[in-house]
Write a protein that holds these residues in place. Structure first.
Motif, PDB file in Angstrom:
ATOM      1  N   GLN A  39       0.828  -1.200   0.000  1.00  0.00           N
ATOM      2  CA  GLN A  39       0.000   0.000   0.000  1.00  0.00           C
ATOM      3  C   GLN A  39       0.868   1.258   0.000  1.00  0.00           C
ATOM      4  O   GLN A  39       0.551   2.255  -0.666  1.00  0.00           O
ATOM      5  N   ILE A  40       1.979   1.209   0.739  1.00  0.00           N
ATOM      6  CA  ILE A  40       2.896   2.353   0.787  1.00  0.00           C
ATOM      7  C   ILE A  40       3.509   2.604  -0.589  1.00  0.00           C
ATOM      8  O   ILE A  40       3.580   3.748  -1.058  1.00  0.00           O
ATOM      9  N   THR A  41       3.947   1.529  -1.251  1.00  0.00           N
ATOM     10  CA  THR A  41       4.542   1.647  -2.581  1.00  0.00           C
ATOM     11  C   THR A  41       3.554   2.251  -3.567  1.00  0.00           C
ATOM     12  O   THR A  41       3.927   3.058  -4.442  1.00  0.00           O
ATOM     13  N   GLN A  42       2.283   1.861  -3.435  1.00  0.00           N
ATOM     14  CA  GLN A  42       1.249   2.367  -4.334  1.00  0.00           C
ATOM     15  C   GLN A  42       0.836   3.799  -3.986  1.00  0.00           C
ATOM     16  O   GLN A  42       0.130   4.452  -4.767  1.00  0.00           O
ATOM     17  N   GLY A  43       1.265   4.278  -2.831  1.00  0.00           N
ATOM     18  CA  GLY A  43       0.955   5.647  -2.431  1.00  0.00           C
ATOM     19  C   GLY A  43      -0.499   5.874  -2.077  1.00  0.00           C
ATOM     20  O   GLY A  43      -1.009   7.000  -2.202  1.00  0.00           O
ATOM     21  N   THR A  44      -1.167   4.816  -1.608  1.00  0.00           N
ATOM     22  CA  THR A  44      -2.572   4.953  -1.233  1.00  0.00           C
ATOM     23  C   THR A  44      -2.710   5.722   0.070  1.00  0.00           C
ATOM     24  O   THR A  44      -1.745   5.896   0.823  1.00  0.00           O
ATOM     25  N   GLU A  45      -3.946   6.162   0.348  1.00  0.00           N
ATOM     26  CA  GLU A  45      -4.195   6.866   1.604  1.00  0.00           C
ATOM     27  C   GLU A  45      -3.861   5.972   2.793  1.00  0.00           C
ATOM     28  O   GLU A  45      -3.256   6.423   3.773  1.00  0.00           O
ATOM     29  N   LEU A  46      -4.240   4.683   2.675  1.00  0.00           N
ATOM     30  CA  LEU A  46      -3.911   3.723   3.731  1.00  0.00           C
ATOM     31  C   LEU A  46      -2.402   3.589   3.885  1.00  0.00           C
ATOM     32  O   LEU A  46      -1.877   3.550   4.995  1.00  0.00           O
ATOM     33  N   GLY A  47      -1.704   3.526   2.756  1.00  0.00           N
ATOM     34  CA  GLY A  47      -0.256   3.375   2.788  1.00  0.00           C
ATOM     35  C   GLY A  47       0.443   4.549   3.448  1.00  0.00           C
ATOM     36  O   GLY A  47       1.378   4.372   4.243  1.00  0.00           O
ATOM     37  N   LEU A  48      -0.013   5.763   3.138  1.00  0.00           N
ATOM     38  CA  LEU A  48       0.599   6.952   3.726  1.00  0.00           C
ATOM     39  C   LEU A  48       0.355   7.002   5.233  1.00  0.00           C
ATOM     40  O   LEU A  48       1.255   7.355   6.004  1.00  0.00           O
ATOM     41  N   ARG A  49      -0.846   6.602   5.627  1.00  0.00           N
ATOM     42  CA  ARG A  49      -1.174   6.572   7.051  1.00  0.00           C
ATOM     43  C   ARG A  49      -0.329   5.532   7.780  1.00  0.00           C
ATOM     44  O   ARG A  49       0.211   5.776   8.857  1.00  0.00           O
ATOM     45  N   ALA A  50      -0.201   4.357   7.147  1.00  0.00           N
ATOM     46  CA  ALA A  50       0.570   3.276   7.756  1.00  0.00           C
ATOM     47  C   ALA A  50       2.055   3.624   7.832  1.00  0.00           C
ATOM     48  O   ALA A  50       2.723   3.296   8.812  1.00  0.00           O
ATOM     49  N   LYS A  51       2.574   4.279   6.791  1.00  0.00           N
ATOM     50  CA  LYS A  51       4.007   4.600   6.744  1.00  0.00           C
ATOM     51  C   LYS A  51       4.406   5.486   7.923  1.00  0.00           C
ATOM     52  O   LYS A  51       5.454   5.269   8.548  1.00  0.00           O
ATOM     53  N   LYS A  52       3.588   6.465   8.219  1.00  0.00           N
ATOM     54  CA  LYS A  52       3.904   7.368   9.330  1.00  0.00           C
ATOM     55  C   LYS A  52       4.022   6.579  10.637  1.00  0.00           C
ATOM     56  O   LYS A  52       4.963   6.787  11.416  1.00  0.00           O
ATOM     57  N   LEU A  53       3.085   5.674  10.867  1.00  0.00           N
ATOM     58  CA  LEU A  53       3.101   4.887  12.089  1.00  0.00           C
ATOM     59  C   LEU A  53       4.282   3.915  12.118  1.00  0.00           C
ATOM     60  O   LEU A  53       4.959   3.775  13.141  1.00  0.00           O
ATOM     61  N   MET A  54       4.530   3.234  10.997  1.00  0.00           N
ATOM     62  CA  MET A  54       5.619   2.257  10.928  1.00  0.00           C
ATOM     63  C   MET A  54       6.968   2.931  11.116  1.00  0.00           C
ATOM     64  O   MET A  54       7.861   2.388  11.775  1.00  0.00           O
ATOM     65  N   ASP A  55       7.141   4.128  10.541  1.00  0.00           N
ATOM     66  CA  ASP A  55       8.411   4.849  10.683  1.00  0.00           C
ATOM     67  C   ASP A  55       8.668   5.235  12.132  1.00  0.00           C
ATOM     68  O   ASP A  55       9.819   5.408  12.549  1.00  0.00           O
ATOM     69  N   GLU A  56       7.595   5.354  12.905  1.00  0.00           N
ATOM     70  CA  GLU A  56       7.728   5.697  14.317  1.00  0.00           C
ATOM     71  C   GLU A  56       7.809   4.451  15.194  1.00  0.00           C
ATOM     72  O   GLU A  56       7.907   4.544  16.417  1.00  0.00           O
ATOM     73  N   GLY A  57       7.762   3.270  14.541  1.00  0.00           N
ATOM     74  CA  GLY A  57       7.844   2.022  15.279  1.00  0.00           C
ATOM     75  C   GLY A  57       6.556   1.652  15.991  1.00  0.00           C
ATOM     76  O   GLY A  57       6.578   0.838  16.921  1.00  0.00           O
ATOM     77  N   LEU A  58       5.436   2.218  15.548  1.00  0.00           N
ATOM     78  CA  LEU A  58       4.146   1.958  16.185  1.00  0.00           C
ATOM     79  C   LEU A  58       3.327   0.962  15.377  1.00  0.00           C
ATOM     80  O   LEU A  58       3.578   0.743  14.191  1.00  0.00           O
ATOM     81  N   LEU A  59       2.322   0.367  16.032  1.00  0.00           N
ATOM     82  CA  LEU A  59       1.443  -0.583  15.366  1.00  0.00           C
ATOM     83  C   LEU A  59       0.356   0.149  14.580  1.00  0.00           C
ATOM     84  O   LEU A  59      -0.104   1.210  14.978  1.00  0.00           O
ATOM     85  N   VAL A  60      -0.038  -0.445  13.467  1.00  0.00           N
ATOM     86  CA  VAL A  60      -1.122   0.096  12.651  1.00  0.00           C
ATOM     87  C   VAL A  60      -2.451  -0.279  13.313  1.00  0.00           C
ATOM     88  O   VAL A  60      -2.579  -1.368  13.885  1.00  0.00           O
ATOM     89  N   PRO A  61      -3.467   0.594  13.265  1.00  0.00           N
ATOM     90  CA  PRO A  61      -4.756   0.310  13.924  1.00  0.00           C
ATOM     91  C   PRO A  61      -5.373  -1.016  13.489  1.00  0.00           C
ATOM     92  O   PRO A  61      -5.265  -1.426  12.330  1.00  0.00           O
ATOM     93  N   ASP A  62      -6.062  -1.656  14.425  1.00  0.00           N
ATOM     94  CA  ASP A  62      -6.649  -2.974  14.182  1.00  0.00           C
ATOM     95  C   ASP A  62      -7.563  -3.002  12.978  1.00  0.00           C
ATOM     96  O   ASP A  62      -7.520  -3.939  12.170  1.00  0.00           O
TER      97      ASP A  62
END
Length: 209
Positions: A39-62
């Motif tokens: 999703q991040i590679t595709q630049g989707t809204e979900l991917g952008l949201r997930a990337k921010k959390l992953m870069d901070e070492g946090l879990l993505v929402p359930d």
């Protein structure tokens, strides 16, 4: 259907063992990390949201993770089974996975956790970061934060599956093929009879621990 939860902190070797298990048992690999990175590679809204959390070492929402898993189950209804890699990470996720698999007349067969000490994990991930291109593999502080998140937020999941007599823990340090043999020994004890019949190698191959 054979459904395996492969558990362990970042860098424990889940990806390596998953590929070997896929080849042996003809399973579909469901890695939440891979799904999110796609999703991040595709630049989707979900991917952008997930990337921010992953870069901070946090879990993505359930709800985000569960939605992706449900989509994969729906698209692979004829699969021999699944390897859930990186999911579930919390008890609510485990409960949601039980509910999802029940809707497809199946369930989690077993959970296998690869145990690796924190210093070894840091060493492995920093080395992986030299080629993976992942920013969360290149910063020791973020790595230790990811391991801490795993230890504090996912330890209860082991207890959840232990109550169902489905939890197994293995030392994740050692020869890859030896660890693989131990994993196969556990899986074969949980494998449905119909799956063994469709995969004779799983029933006849000698497992070397």
């Amino acid at each position: 259907m054979l459904n395996i939860v492969l558990f362990g902190p970042p860098g424990a070797g889940k990806g390596t063992q998953s590929q070997k298990l896929i080849a042996r048992y003809n399973l579909v690999h469901l890695s939440t990390g891979d799904l999110l990175r796609s999703q991040i590679t595709q630049g989707t809204e979900l991917g952008l949201r997930a990337k921010k959390l992953m870069d901070e070492g946090l879990l993505v929402p359930d709800e985000v993770v569960i939605g992706m898993i449900e989509s994969q189950l729906a698209n692979n209804t004829t699969a021999a089974g699944f390897i859930f890699d990186g999911f579930p990470r919390t008890v609510p996720q485990a409960q949601s996975l039980d509910a999802l698999t029940q809707r497809y007349d199946t369930g989690v067969s077993c959970m296998i956790a690869l145990e690796v000490a924190e210093e070894e994990l840091v060493k492995r991930l920093l080395e992986r970061g030299k080629t993976s291109g992942r920013p969360d593999d290149q910063n020791e502080e973020k790595i230790r934060k990811r391991v801490k998140v795993y230890n504090t937020e996912t330890a209860q999941v082991a207890g959840y599956y232990a109550e169902q007599q489905k939890f197994h823990s293995l030392n994740g340090i050692g020869v890859i093929d030896d660890i693989f043999g131990q994993i196969c020994g556990i899986i074969d004890r949980h494998q449905p009879a119909s799956s063994v019949a469709s995969n004779p190698a799983a029933a006849t191959d000698e497992v070397k621990a």
